[in-house]
Design a protein around this motif. Sequence first.
Motif, PDB file in Angstrom:
ATOM      1  N   ASN A  18      -3.244 -18.914 -38.855  1.00  0.00           N
ATOM      2  CA  ASN A  18      -3.564 -18.425 -40.194  1.00  0.00           C
ATOM      3  C   ASN A  18      -4.124 -19.551 -41.070  1.00  0.00           C
ATOM      4  N   HIS A  19      -3.516 -20.727 -40.958  1.00  0.00           N
ATOM      5  CA  HIS A  19      -3.987 -21.886 -41.722  1.00  0.00           C
ATOM      6  C   HIS A  19      -5.414 -22.242 -41.330  1.00  0.00           C
ATOM      7  N   HIS A  20      -5.676 -22.262 -40.015  1.00  0.00           N
ATOM      8  CA  HIS A  20      -7.021 -22.606 -39.539  1.00  0.00           C
ATOM      9  C   HIS A  20      -8.046 -21.549 -39.946  1.00  0.00           C
ATOM     10  N   LEU A  21      -7.654 -20.276 -39.887  1.00  0.00           N
ATOM     11  CA  LEU A  21      -8.572 -19.211 -40.286  1.00  0.00           C
ATOM     12  C   LEU A  21      -8.924 -19.322 -41.762  1.00  0.00           C
ATOM     13  N   ARG A  22      -7.911 -19.612 -42.569  1.00  0.00           N
ATOM     14  CA  ARG A  22      -8.168 -19.752 -44.005  1.00  0.00           C
ATOM     15  C   ARG A  22      -9.086 -20.952 -44.257  1.00  0.00           C
ATOM     16  N   ALA A  23      -8.813 -22.064 -43.560  1.00  0.00           N
ATOM     17  CA  ALA A  23      -9.662 -23.258 -43.714  1.00  0.00           C
ATOM     18  C   ALA A  23     -11.096 -22.937 -43.293  1.00  0.00           C
ATOM     19  N   ALA A  24     -11.226 -22.164 -42.209  1.00  0.00           N
ATOM     20  CA  ALA A  24     -12.568 -21.799 -41.722  1.00  0.00           C
ATOM     21  C   ALA A  24     -13.295 -20.934 -42.749  1.00  0.00           C
ATOM     22  N   LEU A  25     -12.584 -19.949 -43.324  1.00  0.00           N
ATOM     23  CA  LEU A  25     -13.208 -19.072 -44.313  1.00  0.00           C
ATOM     24  C   LEU A  25     -13.593 -19.837 -45.579  1.00  0.00           C
ATOM     25  N   ASP A  26     -12.855 -20.900 -45.883  1.00  0.00           N
ATOM     26  CA  ASP A  26     -13.201 -21.722 -47.043  1.00  0.00           C
ATOM     27  C   ASP A  26     -14.445 -22.574 -46.794  1.00  0.00           C
ATOM     28  N   GLN A  27     -14.823 -22.718 -45.522  1.00  0.00           N
ATOM     29  CA  GLN A  27     -15.984 -23.538 -45.186  1.00  0.00           C
ATOM     30  C   GLN A  27     -17.284 -22.723 -45.183  1.00  0.00           C
ATOM     31  N   VAL A  28     -17.174 -21.398 -45.049  1.00  0.00           N
ATOM     32  CA  VAL A  28     -18.391 -20.588 -44.941  1.00  0.00           C
ATOM     33  C   VAL A  28     -19.082 -20.502 -46.290  1.00  0.00           C
ATOM     34  N   ASP A  29     -20.397 -20.376 -46.243  1.00  0.00           N
ATOM     35  CA  ASP A  29     -21.183 -20.335 -47.475  1.00  0.00           C
ATOM     36  C   ASP A  29     -21.383 -18.886 -47.934  1.00  0.00           C
ATOM     37  N   ALA A  31     -19.071 -15.647 -49.950  1.00  0.00           N
ATOM     38  CA  ALA A  31     -17.833 -15.248 -50.603  1.00  0.00           C
ATOM     39  C   ALA A  31     -17.163 -14.142 -49.791  1.00  0.00           C
ATOM     40  N   VAL A  32     -15.850 -14.234 -49.624  1.00  0.00           N
ATOM     41  CA  VAL A  32     -15.097 -13.241 -48.861  1.00  0.00           C
ATOM     42  C   VAL A  32     -13.837 -12.870 -49.639  1.00  0.00           C
ATOM     43  N   VAL A  33     -13.640 -11.545 -49.826  1.00  0.00           N
ATOM     44  CA  VAL A  33     -12.378 -11.065 -50.378  1.00  0.00           C
ATOM     45  C   VAL A  33     -11.854  -9.969 -49.464  1.00  0.00           C
ATOM     46  N   ILE A  34     -10.537  -9.869 -49.346  1.00  0.00           N
ATOM     47  CA  ILE A  34      -9.908  -8.795 -48.578  1.00  0.00           C
ATOM     48  C   ILE A  34      -9.076  -7.983 -49.549  1.00  0.00           C
ATOM     49  N   ALA A  50      -8.887 -14.294 -51.160  1.00  0.00           N
ATOM     50  CA  ALA A  50     -10.207 -14.691 -51.663  1.00  0.00           C
ATOM     51  C   ALA A  50     -10.465 -16.118 -51.209  1.00  0.00           C
ATOM     52  N   ASN A  51     -11.648 -16.364 -50.661  1.00  0.00           N
ATOM     53  CA  ASN A  51     -11.937 -17.720 -50.200  1.00  0.00           C
ATOM     54  C   ASN A  51     -12.521 -18.584 -51.323  1.00  0.00           C
ATOM     55  N   ARG A  52     -12.759 -19.850 -51.009  1.00  0.00           N
ATOM     56  CA  ARG A  52     -13.240 -20.804 -51.993  1.00  0.00           C
ATOM     57  C   ARG A  52     -14.555 -20.349 -52.621  1.00  0.00           C
ATOM     58  N   LYS A  53     -15.487 -19.812 -51.803  1.00  0.00           N
ATOM     59  CA  LYS A  53     -16.796 -19.402 -52.304  1.00  0.00           C
ATOM     60  C   LYS A  53     -16.672 -18.219 -53.259  1.00  0.00           C
ATOM     61  N   ALA A  54     -15.709 -17.320 -53.018  1.00  0.00           N
ATOM     62  CA  ALA A  54     -15.500 -16.188 -53.923  1.00  0.00           C
ATOM     63  C   ALA A  54     -15.085 -16.687 -55.301  1.00  0.00           C
ATOM     64  N   PRO A  61     -10.447 -18.510 -60.784  1.00  0.00           N
ATOM     65  CA  PRO A  61      -9.670 -19.250 -59.787  1.00  0.00           C
ATOM     66  C   PRO A  61      -9.076 -18.267 -58.771  1.00  0.00           C
ATOM     67  N   GLU A  62      -8.780 -18.787 -57.569  1.00  0.00           N
ATOM     68  CA  GLU A  62      -8.242 -17.923 -56.514  1.00  0.00           C
ATOM     69  C   GLU A  62      -6.990 -17.195 -56.964  1.00  0.00           C
ATOM     70  N   GLU A  63      -6.116 -17.889 -57.696  1.00  0.00           N
ATOM     71  CA  GLU A  63      -4.862 -17.257 -58.106  1.00  0.00           C
ATOM     72  C   GLU A  63      -5.089 -16.089 -59.067  1.00  0.00           C
ATOM     73  N   LYS A  64      -6.204 -16.102 -59.824  1.00  0.00           N
ATOM     74  CA  LYS A  64      -6.526 -14.987 -60.709  1.00  0.00           C
ATOM     75  C   LYS A  64      -7.108 -13.822 -59.894  1.00  0.00           C
ATOM     76  N   LEU A  65      -7.937 -14.151 -58.910  1.00  0.00           N
ATOM     77  CA  LEU A  65      -8.532 -13.098 -58.080  1.00  0.00           C
ATOM     78  C   LEU A  65      -7.459 -12.349 -57.296  1.00  0.00           C
TER      79      LEU A  65
END
Length: 530
Positions: A18-29, A31-34, A50-54, A61-65
């Motif tokens: 899960n940690h690696h998947l989240r890190a990977a999603l934060d690297q993509v250019d 935006a991703v939300v579930i 919500a990933n970093r790009k979102a 901020p992610e915590e607001k999303l």
Amino acid sequence: MPNSQDALTQLDQLRTVNHHLRAALDQVDEAVVIIGAAPLDAPGPRIFFANRKAAELTGYPEEKLIGSPIGLIYEGDRLTDLLAKLPIVAEQKRTFQTDKQLKTKSGELLACRWTLSAMSDKSGTPLNYTLAFRERTERTVVPGPGTAGGDTRKGHDPIEQSRAESLALLTGGVAHDFNNVLTSVQANLSLARLGTSISSDIRKHIDDAVAAAESAQALTKQLLGFAKGRSQKRQKHDLGQLIKRSARLATMGSNIRWDLSIASSIRSVEVEETQIVQIFNNLLINARQAMPAGGVIQIGCENIDVTPDMGLKVKPGPYVVATVRDRGTGIPEDQLSKIFEPYFTTKPEGSGLGLATCYSAVQKHEGTITVRSKVNVGTEFNIYLPAVSATSEPSSIEPPRIIPGDGSILVVDDQDGVREVAVQILERLGYDAISATDGEEALRLYMKRMHSGEPISAILMDMTLPGGMSGDETLREIRRLDPNVRSIATSGYFEEDAEDDLRERGYKAMLPKPYTAEGLSVALQSALTS
């Protein structure tokens, strides 16, 4: 059976994944939300990832999303469309793409391309939805005739282009084949019309069938326009006449009558004819279905000057308003606000797209549509379209006419039905007609007639002969035998500027499919006298 230590090890592994998947999603250019699977009414399901790009793209901020509904960031006017689409995404087990605006924290609206997908359990029940989105700096341009190919600008997606090109080819092919079928239908109808009295009952049925075929012809034009990447041109029309055509088609063969009242000095509207006819077809069919026991649909068309205090969502100014009123089952008040939403329907066999299409087409024409309804009393739709002149101009189109002639005509077409009815029409017009299924046979027949002293007067040449020689190649070979050959180009689709190009290539006239006896006679006269 695994022990507790094994379970803890597996849990640690899941946390690591899960940690690696989240890190990977934060690297993509991208935006991703579930979001969750419910609720499916505004403001929609809550975001739980919500990933970093979102966060970067939305400004939140992610915590607001996380914990906020998807309506926080999705285009407000289109949120209900999205929520209606989600169960379909899950049911069809595929991804969907749509171009909608993203609402940012600052209030700015960004044009984005959204990709929707669903995660479901083994029974098919949706668990959550993934929305990936990216800003569109430029729209993708799909090359077509008149458009430079090889577009490499930012935003160009080769996969999307390939998919669009494949769809365009398929659509163009279907429309072209359908035009061949329509040629046989329309030509036979026009032939039948020649043999009936204008006052006979049969003539009325033939005229109704001709109107239906003309409506189908307009649809194929729209399909071919899509295949070529073009919209239909807007032209000035008398809205009352377009409605009259729709009313005849929508009530044909039913127990419904229609009563059309058109105000005097009605203004013109500038519209895409096919779309406007489709709007009224949908509304009239709905009215017809609302009165299963029969009845009368009242249709009105009048001028109106829209002012700001009327509360209509259009610019003030001169309009034409058309009213479609039935005395049917009516629409419950709690459903009135939903009837223009895509996929909303109260009919077991309905698609829920008819009124959504009407709403979209009216808006595209800078107009609006309103509705009033009461259960067991009836429903009234009002369509407001901007006027472009004080009054409708009388039609300058002459009624179709038959022009007889003589001489030998060679019909070259690979479609049996088209070829046979063309020969029958030509013989009815006074010509001697022969036919060929391909270019090679046409060349042999032309040579044979030249040497027998009974030369061909003109050729009706299909431009898209499959296999062997094309129409152009056949004409080139015949021109070597007879430089003065007179030919008419016929096809299911011509470019807007095709006539000048065809004349440069040696054709004397052009005849788009589907054609009628009247159209064929006029084209022949043009070819033989030019």
